[in-house]
Design a protein around this motif. Sequence first.
Motif, PDB file in Angstrom:
ATOM      1  N   UNK A 261       0.778  -1.222   0.030  1.00 39.65           N
ATOM      2  CA  UNK A 261       0.060   0.030   0.075  1.00 39.65           C
ATOM      3  C   UNK A 261       0.974   1.242  -0.055  1.00 39.65           C
ATOM      4  N   UNK A 262       1.839   1.187   0.879  1.00 36.46           N
ATOM      5  CA  UNK A 262       2.984   2.328   1.006  1.00 36.46           C
ATOM      6  C   UNK A 262       3.633   2.633  -0.482  1.00 36.46           C
ATOM      7  N   UNK A 263       3.899   1.431  -1.311  1.00 35.85           N
ATOM      8  CA  UNK A 263       4.660   1.558  -2.393  1.00 35.85           C
ATOM      9  C   UNK A 263       3.705   2.252  -3.224  1.00 35.85           C
ATOM     10  N   UNK A 264       2.266   1.998  -3.114  1.00 40.94           N
ATOM     11  CA  UNK A 264       1.193   2.531  -4.515  1.00 40.94           C
ATOM     12  C   UNK A 264       1.486   4.132  -4.081  1.00 40.94           C
ATOM     13  N   UNK A 265       1.242   4.404  -2.953  1.00 41.87           N
ATOM     14  CA  UNK A 265       1.105   5.724  -2.573  1.00 41.87           C
ATOM     15  C   UNK A 265       2.423   6.555  -2.954  1.00 41.87           C
ATOM     16  N   UNK A 266       3.566   5.863  -2.746  1.00 43.87           N
ATOM     17  CA  UNK A 266       4.592   6.641  -3.093  1.00 43.87           C
ATOM     18  C   UNK A 266       5.042   6.720  -4.632  1.00 43.87           C
ATOM     19  N   UNK A 267       4.634   5.708  -5.200  1.00 45.56           N
ATOM     20  CA  UNK A 267       4.509   5.737  -6.782  1.00 45.56           C
ATOM     21  C   UNK A 267       3.610   6.877  -7.360  1.00 45.56           C
ATOM     22  N   UNK A 268       2.304   6.953  -6.733  1.00 50.07           N
ATOM     23  CA  UNK A 268       1.381   7.912  -7.184  1.00 50.07           C
ATOM     24  C   UNK A 268       2.113   9.165  -7.044  1.00 50.07           C
ATOM     25  N   UNK A 269       2.653   9.626  -5.862  1.00 49.56           N
ATOM     26  CA  UNK A 269       3.437  10.790  -5.680  1.00 49.56           C
ATOM     27  C   UNK A 269       4.318  11.148  -6.685  1.00 49.56           C
ATOM     28  N   UNK A 270       5.240   9.976  -7.131  1.00 49.30           N
ATOM     29  CA  UNK A 270       6.360  10.197  -8.078  1.00 49.30           C
ATOM     30  C   UNK A 270       5.659  10.419  -9.409  1.00 49.30           C
ATOM     31  N   UNK A 271       4.685   9.570  -9.691  1.00 50.90           N
ATOM     32  CA  UNK A 271       3.769   9.895 -10.880  1.00 50.90           C
ATOM     33  C   UNK A 271       3.370  11.356 -11.222  1.00 50.90           C
ATOM     34  N   UNK A 276       3.974  16.399 -13.970  1.00 47.92           N
ATOM     35  CA  UNK A 276       4.080  17.787 -14.110  1.00 47.92           C
ATOM     36  C   UNK A 276       5.442  18.467 -14.685  1.00 47.92           C
ATOM     37  N   UNK A 277       6.600  17.704 -14.283  1.00 49.53           N
ATOM     38  CA  UNK A 277       7.873  17.832 -15.069  1.00 49.53           C
ATOM     39  C   UNK A 277       7.784  17.776 -16.494  1.00 49.53           C
ATOM     40  N   UNK A 278       7.404  16.648 -16.964  1.00 51.70           N
ATOM     41  CA  UNK A 278       7.321  16.054 -18.199  1.00 51.70           C
ATOM     42  C   UNK A 278       6.581  17.090 -18.958  1.00 51.70           C
ATOM     43  N   UNK A 279       5.443  17.411 -18.567  1.00 56.56           N
ATOM     44  CA  UNK A 279       4.588  18.264 -19.380  1.00 56.56           C
ATOM     45  C   UNK A 279       5.101  19.636 -19.565  1.00 56.56           C
ATOM     46  N   UNK A 280       5.853  20.036 -18.331  1.00 51.47           N
ATOM     47  CA  UNK A 280       6.628  21.255 -18.513  1.00 51.47           C
ATOM     48  C   UNK A 280       7.335  21.394 -19.539  1.00 51.47           C
ATOM     49  N   UNK A 281       8.170  20.175 -19.497  1.00 54.43           N
ATOM     50  CA  UNK A 281       9.317  20.184 -20.480  1.00 54.43           C
ATOM     51  C   UNK A 281       8.769  20.246 -22.043  1.00 54.43           C
ATOM     52  N   UNK A 282       7.756  19.370 -22.285  1.00 53.16           N
ATOM     53  CA  UNK A 282       7.179  19.322 -23.545  1.00 53.16           C
ATOM     54  C   UNK A 282       6.584  20.583 -23.963  1.00 53.16           C
ATOM     55  N   UNK A 283       5.901  21.378 -23.041  1.00 53.62           N
ATOM     56  CA  UNK A 283       5.391  22.457 -23.432  1.00 53.62           C
ATOM     57  C   UNK A 283       6.616  23.774 -23.692  1.00 53.62           C
ATOM     58  N   UNK A 284       7.757  23.556 -22.875  1.00 55.95           N
ATOM     59  CA  UNK A 284       8.571  24.346 -23.156  1.00 55.95           C
ATOM     60  C   UNK A 284       9.208  24.095 -24.447  1.00 55.95           C
ATOM     61  N   UNK A 285       9.334  22.821 -24.953  1.00 52.98           N
ATOM     62  CA  UNK A 285       9.928  22.618 -26.470  1.00 52.98           C
ATOM     63  C   UNK A 285       9.152  23.001 -27.326  1.00 52.98           C
TER      64      UNK A 285
ATOM     65  N   UNK C  51      -5.753  10.409 -18.809  1.00 54.83           N
ATOM     66  CA  UNK C  51      -4.557  10.243 -17.661  1.00 54.83           C
ATOM     67  C   UNK C  51      -4.751  11.204 -16.566  1.00 54.83           C
ATOM     68  N   UNK C  52      -4.977  12.451 -16.910  1.00 56.32           N
ATOM     69  CA  UNK C  52      -5.086  13.450 -15.776  1.00 56.32           C
ATOM     70  C   UNK C  52      -6.372  13.108 -14.759  1.00 56.32           C
ATOM     71  N   UNK C  53      -7.445  12.424 -15.603  1.00 57.50           N
ATOM     72  CA  UNK C  53      -8.690  12.047 -14.852  1.00 57.50           C
ATOM     73  C   UNK C  53      -8.379  10.864 -13.806  1.00 57.50           C
ATOM     74  N   UNK C  54      -7.684  10.129 -14.269  1.00 57.99           N
ATOM     75  CA  UNK C  54      -7.146   8.815 -13.653  1.00 57.99           C
ATOM     76  C   UNK C  54      -6.543   9.047 -12.272  1.00 57.99           C
ATOM     77  N   UNK C  55      -5.508   9.991 -12.853  1.00 58.78           N
ATOM     78  CA  UNK C  55      -4.407  10.511 -11.656  1.00 58.78           C
ATOM     79  C   UNK C  55      -5.112  11.249 -10.485  1.00 58.78           C
ATOM     80  N   UNK C  56      -6.136  12.224 -10.953  1.00 56.73           N
ATOM     81  CA  UNK C  56      -7.045  12.663 -10.050  1.00 56.73           C
ATOM     82  C   UNK C  56      -7.718  11.494  -9.184  1.00 56.73           C
TER      83      UNK C  56
END
Lengths: 294, 298, 90
Positions: A261-271, A276-285, C51-56
């Motif tokens: 359960x802890x792994x999943x919470x941990x993973x969701x935070x990382x996800x 957010x980072x990935x979208x930021x990079x892509x939008x910058x490009x 994806x955003x929906x599922x993450x939310x």
Amino acid sequence: MNKVYNNRAWLLVLPMLVLVAFSAIVPLMTVVNYSVQDVLGANARFFTGTEWFETMLNDPALQAAFLRQIIFSLTILAIQVPLGIGIALIMPKRGWQASAVLILITLPLLIPWNVVGSIWQIFTRGDIGLMGWGLRQLGIDYNITRNAGDAWVTIILMDVWHWTPLVAMLCYSGLRSIPEAYYQAARIDRASKWAVFRYIQLPKLTNVLVIAVLLRFMHSFMIYAEPFVLTGGGPGSSTTFLSQSLTTMAVGQQDLGPSAAFSIIYFLVILLVSWVFYTAIMNMQKDKHSQGGA
Amino acid sequence: MSYQLENTQPGEKYNTIFSRITPAQRRKRNARTRLRSRLLLGIYLVLMILPIYWLLNMSLQTNSEILGSMTMWPENLTFDNYIGIFTNSSWYMGYVNSIAYVLMNMLITICVALPAAYAFSRYSFIGDKHLFFWLLTNLMAPPAVFLLPYFQLYYSVGLFDTHIAVALAHCLFNIPLAIWILEGFMSSVPKEIDETAYIDGYSFPRFFVKIFIPMIRSGIGVTLFFLFMFSWVELLLARTLTATDAQPIGMIMTRTSTASGIDWGTLAAAGVLTILPGILVVYFVRHHIAKGFALGRT
Amino acid sequence: MSWMVWTVPTAIFFSAIAAMLAGMTVWEIVSPTIERKGFLPISTTRGDRLFVGLLCAAFIHLGVIGYTSLSIWLALAASLAWLVVLMRWG
């Protein structure tokens, strides 16, 4: 670059997909399965529903580890990014010196993580370590096994030592890609050093800096071996980070359900963070491309 | 040709941004800043080398010298710690094991990552962006999350305690990394090259091997460097998936602490030996490294 | 497969995810998505919004489970509603 729309490209991706899926999806599914059960043995398991998630989300030890993790990650980013840029700026640009400095600087990156821990454990010991011994000679009561503050400073120092080279290398290669003509133009205009940095070098660096921050953030967020070897999470639990809490729970205590359960919470935070980072990079490009086209 | 600086308006006078300094002042200042930057770099390098030097120093001392007195360099130079490692198969097999799974992982990864990276850099297809993001999330997934299922998975398929198990497990983060790096390099190769080759009658596999791969040589070199680096330094998964036959050196090093205390000399010597392969790899790619760290996108 | 300790709820969960991916693929083939800008700060495709929906949804569930005594079905309903809003106007 305009890409050709062709779904046969999936064939090229397929071998990789099979391999990564084998390593990623099957284990992930298993983790999810574990997280809703109390697994006692091969044939003894009980469905517990969301109980583990509730326990984990309210566990004060884990909340503390999470907080420590965030403080740690932000601290090392705040130190490593400026320091890395600074080092990249003063690195020699050509000749044998450049090669020599490059090889020296990458050295810490290629040391196995637990050996990094050992190096610092030896280095900071009061009896046989240069740093620990030196600080004691100066009359500083330095002891990482007893003083939480010392342990924190040492772990941050170790991480800065270990990973600043990566930021420096990324920035260095970003700087190398600036055409000499830019500097010449700046020289003709009698630009100050600061102006050159602010208006020529920094804009070119943003791309690699985002990569650097992303890599550093995620690696620091899963830091395990170095603090484990150096301090073992102590004194007390003052330097226990998320990965270590998780490993202790999963391997040490064999608590499959809670640790899953802890792994999943941990993973969701990382996800969330990486999205957010990935979208930021892509939008910058994307912005850059649309500006280039205009 | 005009040089429009980024973040300035067209036609904006640089003089309004930049300070005015005479050429004579500039030359003097340049010499001074050069000296200062060399000095700072020197200080950083010394501080950086110090912990490694200390390890090397200890590895060349006997345990009694290590524990007995503070010596800045080995006074009774001894290679016993190294000889001990090289004559004990349980020690040197650790290096062989580590190198074996690292090489396997590099080979597997590069073979599947090259075509995949080509697909991402040249074609758009249904779900490409999401697939790419999913790959990156694997790069970010903490290995601790996967420890137990990995153990179960490899145990159930009978690969537990083999080199290939660790090599496959490291694919989890190495394949995404390789695709990420290679895609950057491939995108910087103009597409006209592909098209010309196809017009000239090259089939895809032949074009890929004969023309394309040689063009991104330095990218592949840098990718291999990163693959080596991340597989070599990882221990958590390698430790979980092995018991005796394929145990990595990092795990064997923990044996130095016994009931009678820690064998510091051997620990230090083993540590020094884990650094050497890295130096070798970095030496081979030193010419590409500066470019490669930008991962092809600058 | 026994080591994967499957349960009915998790099997349903993963089937639902797989069905969603399959459905999105079919939808994409039938009528390709057009990237557009809704109330989200970035322009998105259908897949992005899903994806955003599922993450939310994941975080809504965690919030409800961890810090309220509400039923998990309420969380599911709220997530589905939010998903529909995202897909339509996001």
